[in-house]
Design a protein around this motif. Structure first.
Motif, PDB file in Angstrom:
ATOM      1  N   VAL A 103     -25.877   6.589  18.977  1.00 18.51           N
ATOM      2  CA  VAL A 103     -25.991   6.766  17.534  1.00 18.51           C
ATOM      3  C   VAL A 103     -26.237   5.400  16.873  1.00 18.51           C
ATOM      4  O   VAL A 103     -25.510   4.442  17.137  1.00 18.51           O
ATOM      5  N   GLN A 104     -27.269   5.361  16.045  1.00 18.90           N
ATOM      6  CA  GLN A 104     -27.677   4.082  15.449  1.00 18.90           C
ATOM      7  C   GLN A 104     -26.545   3.433  14.643  1.00 18.90           C
ATOM      8  O   GLN A 104     -26.267   2.243  14.795  1.00 18.90           O
ATOM      9  N   ASP A 105     -25.893   4.201  13.803  1.00 18.24           N
ATOM     10  CA  ASP A 105     -24.820   3.649  12.964  1.00 18.24           C
ATOM     11  C   ASP A 105     -23.694   3.069  13.821  1.00 18.24           C
ATOM     12  O   ASP A 105     -23.149   2.009  13.526  1.00 18.24           O
ATOM     13  N   ALA A 106     -23.352   3.795  14.876  1.00 20.86           N
ATOM     14  CA  ALA A 106     -22.259   3.348  15.741  1.00 20.86           C
ATOM     15  C   ALA A 106     -22.640   2.075  16.485  1.00 20.86           C
ATOM     16  O   ALA A 106     -21.810   1.194  16.716  1.00 20.86           O
ATOM     17  N   LEU A 107     -23.929   1.985  16.835  1.00 19.49           N
ATOM     18  CA  LEU A 107     -24.426   0.786  17.513  1.00 19.49           C
ATOM     19  C   LEU A 107     -24.329  -0.426  16.580  1.00 19.49           C
ATOM     20  O   LEU A 107     -23.891  -1.513  16.982  1.00 19.49           O
ATOM     21  N   GLU A 108     -24.710  -0.230  15.334  1.00 19.56           N
ATOM     22  CA  GLU A 108     -24.645  -1.330  14.354  1.00 19.56           C
ATOM     23  C   GLU A 108     -23.199  -1.737  14.082  1.00 19.56           C
ATOM     24  O   GLU A 108     -22.882  -2.921  13.961  1.00 19.56           O
ATOM     25  N   PHE A 109     -22.331  -0.745  14.018  1.00 20.96           N
ATOM     26  CA  PHE A 109     -20.908  -1.008  13.796  1.00 20.96           C
ATOM     27  C   PHE A 109     -20.327  -1.820  14.964  1.00 20.96           C
ATOM     28  O   PHE A 109     -19.636  -2.828  14.772  1.00 20.96           O
ATOM     29  N   ALA A 110     -20.652  -1.388  16.188  1.00 18.92           N
ATOM     30  CA  ALA A 110     -20.156  -2.088  17.384  1.00 18.92           C
ATOM     31  C   ALA A 110     -20.708  -3.511  17.434  1.00 18.92           C
ATOM     32  O   ALA A 110     -20.004  -4.452  17.815  1.00 18.92           O
ATOM     33  N   TYR A 111     -21.964  -3.647  17.034  1.00 20.08           N
ATOM     34  CA  TYR A 111     -22.598  -4.971  17.045  1.00 20.08           C
ATOM     35  C   TYR A 111     -21.850  -5.938  16.116  1.00 20.08           C
ATOM     36  O   TYR A 111     -21.525  -7.071  16.495  1.00 20.08           O
ATOM     37  N   ASP A 112     -21.542  -5.468  14.904  1.00 20.17           N
ATOM     38  CA  ASP A 112     -20.839  -6.311  13.934  1.00 20.17           C
ATOM     39  C   ASP A 112     -19.508  -6.806  14.494  1.00 20.17           C
ATOM     40  O   ASP A 112     -19.098  -7.944  14.250  1.00 20.17           O
ATOM     41  N   ILE A 113     -18.842  -5.962  15.238  1.00 24.62           N
ATOM     42  CA  ILE A 113     -17.533  -6.332  15.794  1.00 24.62           C
ATOM     43  C   ILE A 113     -17.684  -7.280  16.985  1.00 24.62           C
ATOM     44  O   ILE A 113     -16.994  -8.291  17.080  1.00 24.62           O
ATOM     45  N   CYS A 114     -18.623  -6.943  17.854  1.00 25.62           N
ATOM     46  CA  CYS A 114     -18.673  -7.625  19.167  1.00 25.62           C
ATOM     47  C   CYS A 114     -19.315  -9.015  19.134  1.00 25.62           C
ATOM     48  O   CYS A 114     -19.040  -9.827  20.013  1.00 25.62           O
ATOM     49  N   VAL A 115     -20.201  -9.271  18.169  1.00 26.02           N
ATOM     50  CA  VAL A 115     -20.915 -10.564  18.228  1.00 26.02           C
ATOM     51  C   VAL A 115     -20.055 -11.739  17.773  1.00 26.02           C
ATOM     52  O   VAL A 115     -20.394 -12.891  18.055  1.00 26.02           O
ATOM     53  N   LYS A 116     -18.956 -11.444  17.111  1.00 28.24           N
ATOM     54  CA  LYS A 116     -18.113 -12.536  16.595  1.00 28.24           C
ATOM     55  C   LYS A 116     -17.647 -13.432  17.740  1.00 28.24           C
ATOM     56  O   LYS A 116     -17.106 -12.960  18.740  1.00 28.24           O
ATOM     57  N   GLY A 117     -17.880 -14.725  17.563  1.00 29.76           N
ATOM     58  CA  GLY A 117     -17.440 -15.691  18.574  1.00 29.76           C
ATOM     59  C   GLY A 117     -18.386 -15.819  19.757  1.00 29.76           C
ATOM     60  O   GLY A 117     -18.105 -16.543  20.702  1.00 29.76           O
ATOM     61  N   THR A 118     -19.516 -15.099  19.727  1.00 28.93           N
ATOM     62  CA  THR A 118     -20.486 -15.222  20.820  1.00 28.93           C
ATOM     63  C   THR A 118     -21.680 -16.059  20.340  1.00 28.93           C
ATOM     64  O   THR A 118     -21.805 -16.373  19.156  1.00 28.93           O
ATOM     65  N   ALA A 119     -22.567 -16.375  21.291  1.00 25.22           N
ATOM     66  CA  ALA A 119     -23.742 -17.206  20.969  1.00 25.22           C
ATOM     67  C   ALA A 119     -24.718 -16.476  20.053  1.00 25.22           C
ATOM     68  O   ALA A 119     -25.609 -17.101  19.475  1.00 25.22           O
ATOM     69  N   ILE A 120     -24.560 -15.180  19.901  1.00 25.64           N
ATOM     70  CA  ILE A 120     -25.526 -14.460  19.053  1.00 25.64           C
ATOM     71  C   ILE A 120     -24.935 -14.104  17.685  1.00 25.64           C
ATOM     72  O   ILE A 120     -25.561 -13.373  16.911  1.00 25.64           O
ATOM     73  N   GLU A 121     -23.774 -14.632  17.398  1.00 36.11           N
ATOM     74  CA  GLU A 121     -23.180 -14.398  16.065  1.00 36.11           C
ATOM     75  C   GLU A 121     -24.133 -14.922  14.993  1.00 36.11           C
ATOM     76  O   GLU A 121     -24.713 -15.995  15.137  1.00 36.11           O
ATOM     77  N   GLY A 122     -24.305 -14.162  13.947  1.00 31.71           N
ATOM     78  CA  GLY A 122     -25.190 -14.578  12.853  1.00 31.71           C
ATOM     79  C   GLY A 122     -26.590 -14.033  12.999  1.00 31.71           C
ATOM     80  O   GLY A 122     -27.428 -14.209  12.111  1.00 31.71           O
ATOM     81  N   SER A 123     -26.886 -13.374  14.112  1.00 30.91           N
ATOM     82  CA  SER A 123     -28.232 -12.811  14.287  1.00 30.91           C
ATOM     83  C   SER A 123     -28.319 -11.466  13.572  1.00 30.91           C
ATOM     84  O   SER A 123     -27.310 -10.867  13.206  1.00 30.91           O
ATOM     85  N   GLU A 124     -29.552 -11.024  13.415  1.00 25.97           N
ATOM     86  CA  GLU A 124     -29.788  -9.753  12.707  1.00 25.97           C
ATOM     87  C   GLU A 124     -30.236  -8.710  13.729  1.00 25.97           C
ATOM     88  O   GLU A 124     -31.127  -8.982  14.545  1.00 25.97           O
ATOM     89  N   LEU A 125     -29.621  -7.554  13.681  1.00 22.78           N
ATOM     90  CA  LEU A 125     -29.953  -6.488  14.636  1.00 22.78           C
ATOM     91  C   LEU A 125     -30.895  -5.475  13.990  1.00 22.78           C
ATOM     92  O   LEU A 125     -30.618  -4.963  12.909  1.00 22.78           O
ATOM     93  N   SER A 126     -32.013  -5.213  14.652  1.00 20.29           N
ATOM     94  CA  SER A 126     -32.902  -4.132  14.209  1.00 20.29           C
ATOM     95  C   SER A 126     -32.979  -3.085  15.314  1.00 20.29           C
ATOM     96  O   SER A 126     -33.016  -3.441  16.499  1.00 20.29           O
ATOM     97  N   ILE A 127     -33.000  -1.840  14.904  1.00 21.46           N
ATOM     98  CA  ILE A 127     -33.067  -0.752  15.887  1.00 21.46           C
ATOM     99  C   ILE A 127     -34.270   0.123  15.575  1.00 21.46           C
ATOM    100  O   ILE A 127     -34.424   0.600  14.454  1.00 21.46           O
ATOM    101  N   ARG A 128     -35.114   0.282  16.572  1.00 24.46           N
ATOM    102  CA  ARG A 128     -36.279   1.156  16.416  1.00 24.46           C
ATOM    103  C   ARG A 128     -36.023   2.409  17.243  1.00 24.46           C
ATOM    104  O   ARG A 128     -35.886   2.331  18.469  1.00 24.46           O
ATOM    105  N   MET A 129     -35.950   3.556  16.569  1.00 25.43           N
ATOM    106  CA  MET A 129     -35.705   4.808  17.290  1.00 25.43           C
ATOM    107  C   MET A 129     -37.026   5.304  17.906  1.00 25.43           C
ATOM    108  O   MET A 129     -38.079   5.255  17.266  1.00 25.43           O
ATOM    109  N   VAL A 130     -36.944   5.759  19.131  1.00 23.09           N
ATOM    110  CA  VAL A 130     -38.142   6.222  19.851  1.00 23.09           C
ATOM    111  C   VAL A 130     -38.073   7.743  19.997  1.00 23.09           C
ATOM    112  O   VAL A 130     -37.084   8.265  20.526  1.00 23.09           O
TER     113      VAL A 130
END
Lengths: 115, 224
Positions: A40-67
């Motif tokens: 689920v796209q929303d859940a993926l974005e939610f998980a991303y916001d939580i998980c990137v903190k403190g990692t090398a990709i913190e501050g990046s922007e996530l885009s999701i293209r549904m196929v």
């Protein structure tokens, strides 16, 4: 909430890519997600916001293209988009289908900054 | 500082899928038919395995790996059928992944196994995404649920190799529309055979057992 596992699998792959290419940081991440991947796209974005903190990709922007789900008919060889979860060929009504897209869970591209 | 876009095309679950590939290779090496059993909580996965193991073990060597968040209750029930079983406790994880299954295989006698059942965590969403190396995905639903389940959870049903409808003994007592359910399954997974049975009474289980035996024979290249 398996989207958390999926984001946790994605982060080290991008971190490894940054180290290998000696890139300074990642600005954008583009994912391709098939509508039948069970994600689920929303859940993926939610998980991303939580998980990137403190990692090398913190501050990046996530885009999701549904196929969308596409298939080819093994009987009449028509290629078509599966609409409304109806897995039958719209031309010959055949149900022997080869799925072409719709199950993707792919890091498609990233935008990085070079050092 | 210059920004540049790099195409990666990398499978997010490549680590899981790589371990699933190792599992698949292990199953091939030991000539094991691995069956991933998926359903909502309470559809009757464990009841089905107790019944099925009891019958199949007369002809084949059966092992079970069973996943739940907590407790060994399911493993204890299945052990009552007299087959080797290992419990996987996932903690809070909502699905089995390939690594969990691989770890569980270390506790099973693979050299003495013809069919391995992997009872997944009760969930119709998350387990659909994770390949564990199985050859067959079996999705179970019960008439105590709803005939619209296949339409509500299309990914798991679309990838099913067969669908089982359990608790048919309850049909006179519930509003489940069996014909509508069959139509819904035809729409989502026209390729999948459908078996209807009651694990409580045992009625209808024969066709399911025959299907499994046929799949094992095809894999092993021998009659059983």
């Amino acid at each position: 909430m398996h989207e958390l596992s999926i984001i946790q699998s994605m982060i080290p792959q991008i971190e490894e890519f940054l180290v290998q290419g000696n890139y300074k940081k990642v600005n954008k991440i583009l994912l391709e997600v098939g509508v039948m991947s069970g994600v689920v796209q929303d859940a993926l974005e939610f998980a991303y916001d939580i998980c990137v903190k403190g990692t090398a990709i913190e501050g990046s922007e996530l885009s999701i293209r549904m196929v969308p789900v596409t298939a080819s008919c093994e009987k009449c060889f028509l290629k078509f988009e599966v609409q409304d979860y109806s897995y039958a060929c719209p031309q010959c009504n055949g149900t022997d289908l080869k799925l072409l897209t719709g199950n993707e869970l792919t890091i498609k591209e990233i935008e990085v900054e070079e050092t | 500082m210059a920004a540049k876009v790099i195409t990666i095309e990398s499978n997010i679950l490549k680590k899981n899928d790589s371990i699933a590939g190792e599992n698949r290779e292990l199953f091939r090496k030991y000539r094991i038919l691995a069956v991933n059993l998926l359903s909502s909580p309470g559809s009757g996965k464990t009841s089905l395995l107790v019944r099925t193991c009891g019958v199949l073990k007369k002809k084949l060597r059966v092992s079970v790996s069973v996943g739940d968040l907590q407790t060994a209750a399911d493993a204890e029930r299945i052990a009552g059928a007299g087959v080797p079983v290992v419990q996987i406790n996932t903690g809070t994880a909502c699905h089995l992944d390939a690594n969990m299954v691989q770890q569980s295989l270390k506790s099973l006698p693979l050299e003495q196994t013809d069919i391995l059942f992997i009872e997944n965590v009760g969930n119709l969403v998350c387990p659909a995404t994770f390949d564990v190396g199985e050859q067959l995905k079996v999705v179970l639903l019960s008439v105590a649920e709803g005939e619209e389940k296949p339409l509500k959870y299309p990914p798991i049903f679309q990838n099913a190799d067969c669908v089982c409808i359990n608790k048919t003994d309850l049909l006179p007592h519930v509003d489940f529309n069996l014909n509508q359910c069959r139509d819904n399954l035809k729409r989502i997974c026209p390729h999948a055979p459908v078996f209807e049975f009651s694990c409580r009474t045992g009625e209808g289980l024969g066709a399911w057992h025959d299907w499994l035996l046929g799949k094992w024979s095809a894999l092993a290249g021998v009659e059983c």
